[in-house]
Design an enzyme around this catalytic site. Sequence first.
Site, mmCIF file in Angstrom:
data_model
loop_
_atom_site.group_PDB
_atom_site.id
_atom_site.type_symbol
_atom_site.label_atom_id
_atom_site.label_comp_id
_atom_site.label_asym_id
_atom_site.label_seq_id
_atom_site.Cartn_x
_atom_site.Cartn_y
_atom_site.Cartn_z
ATOM 1 N N HIS A 294 39.312 29.886 47.787
ATOM 2 C CA HIS A 294 39.032 28.630 47.064
ATOM 3 C C HIS A 294 40.351 28.037 46.558
ATOM 4 O O HIS A 294 41.237 27.762 47.359
ATOM 5 C CB HIS A 294 38.017 28.942 45.953
ATOM 6 C CG HIS A 294 37.427 27.752 45.255
ATOM 7 N ND1 HIS A 294 37.504 26.469 45.703
ATOM 8 C CD2 HIS A 294 36.742 27.684 44.076
ATOM 9 C CE1 HIS A 294 36.884 25.656 44.864
ATOM 10 N NE2 HIS A 294 36.417 26.363 43.851
ATOM 11 N N HIS A 335 36.847 24.758 56.177
ATOM 12 C CA HIS A 335 36.143 24.298 54.970
ATOM 13 C C HIS A 335 34.643 24.447 55.191
ATOM 14 O O HIS A 335 34.148 24.231 56.288
ATOM 15 C CB HIS A 335 36.480 22.819 54.683
ATOM 16 C CG HIS A 335 36.194 22.414 53.287
ATOM 17 N ND1 HIS A 335 34.943 22.047 52.871
ATOM 18 C CD2 HIS A 335 36.991 22.360 52.194
ATOM 19 C CE1 HIS A 335 34.986 21.742 51.587
ATOM 20 N NE2 HIS A 335 36.213 21.939 51.142
ATOM 21 N N ASP A 393 44.427 22.204 50.534
ATOM 22 C CA ASP A 393 45.447 23.175 50.109
ATOM 23 C C ASP A 393 46.605 23.322 51.084
ATOM 24 O O ASP A 393 47.591 23.984 50.764
ATOM 25 C CB ASP A 393 44.776 24.542 49.921
ATOM 26 C CG ASP A 393 43.791 24.505 48.761
ATOM 27 O OD1 ASP A 393 42.604 24.762 48.988
ATOM 28 O OD2 ASP A 393 44.228 24.168 47.640
#
Length: 457
Positions: A294, A335, A393
């Site tokens: 995460h 994802h 990210d």
Amino acid sequence: MPGSSGDRQEVRQEAVGRLEFILAGGHMTDSTGKTAQLTIDGKTIDLPVLSGTEGPDVIDVGKLTSEGYFTYDPGFVSTASCDSDITYIDGGAGVLLHRGYPIEQLAEQSDHLELCYLLLNGDLPNREEKDRFVNTIKHHTMVHEQLVQLFRGFRRDAHPMAIMCGVTGALSAFYHDSLDIDDFHHRVVTAHRLIAKMPTLAAMSYKYSQGQPFMYPRNDLDYAENFLHMMFATPCADYEVNPVIARAMDRIFLLHADHEQNASTSTVRLAGSTGANPFACIAAGIAALWGPAHGGANEAVLNMLAEIGDEKNIDKYVKKAKDKDDPFRIMGFGHRVYKNYDPRAKVMQQTCHEVLGELGVEDDPILKMAQRLEKIALEDEYFVEKKLYPNVDFYSGIILKAIGIPTEMFTVIFATGRTPGWIAHWNEMISGPYKIGRPRQLYRGATKRDYVPLDRR
Ligand code: SDX
């Protein structure tokens, strides 16, 4: 009433503003009039189908328990846990809307505090509302001076996320005046306190690890400038804020602000459903965000790029990522919802070029390696077939590293940016009818058996 007279005045004004229609009104999902029919052992169960304003219809399975069944969906891949008005994601199209506004437009034309207002209040502020909100946040940026003692209890080499979990939860030990979750005014001032104080606590967790004195917030700086000041200024020298870097920092906060029912936001909602105070709920969200699957992925991306070490090793690591027996994954890729390019990753990549260009490090070998890894992965049929694209990210850590923020601070930055989203979802749940979250299970353990005394085992 909470806080100082300034708070009271501001909260009253806020109550007159838009926040009231969100918190008072609540929201309901519309029934489509359609039903889904489930036939088990010759018995047909009619389940209502509900629809929202965007996205797939949902099947309301609430009555299954009374029919003797549970649904089974580990990881909640096909489960809607709530209805919400805040953020909508179309994973197939790579669309992200905050209160209906596309993330690309917000990243280009808005700023983080304006997005905080939007997430909390349901619509963009006018000039007077924006100025009042920014001024309110500015006057909540300091933390109680006794919190400094709490920091002193940590080891200097503690991971800053460990510190953030601790000090954020500890805020409820300092703000007894705003812990009544059923009090609208308490919810407003708590939302403002959390948004305002997270950058201060984040910078304090960095300064503590460096053995440097904490820097107080300054009211003459905007949100991102203030954070960079508290991170890099010292009592001996001011930090000269570069406007390109400050804009990039603000955009990083903005891009992380909310993302519907992700793991940490779901954690905040679950904690909030027990009636826990909002500071405790946000601390629970921070803990959930820490995981490398995460919010810990941005730190993991830089560690992965360091492990790959050189572009010539990329093919070897892509092969490892495709090997079912190898736990290695390309961090910053893939994802649960996006099966297309994460729209935030596109903006982050553009911001990366802006920052590295401004700093004159465009040929940064780590950026070059990331770009090459992205190109190879996007052309590889494994990633294409599994619809694995860069997520938020993948590039953020490269920007943060270029700004001078150490890798272990990356998830702290993510938590700071995500705070408005967490508190908006908590607020949305608490201000309407809600039940304590309590999932069931498929039990696979031992069936009933009698206890065996020790001397007969
Ligand atoms: C965030 O939910 C959110 O909205 C989160 C977030 C937010 O803003 O709150 O967007 C922030 O958390 C972004 C994600 C950051 N995490 C990473 O970058 C870590 C690397 N990614 C993976 O761990 C993974 O992609 C997840 C955790 C992000 C998603 O996992 P899922 O949805 O459970 O999917 P999965 O693990 O079942 O993967 C599907 C397939 C699997 O192969 P099969 O079992 O079908 O054969 O794709 C493979 C996976 O092995 N796969 C990868 C991969 N990610 C998934 N293979 C190699 N590298 C990867 N990165």
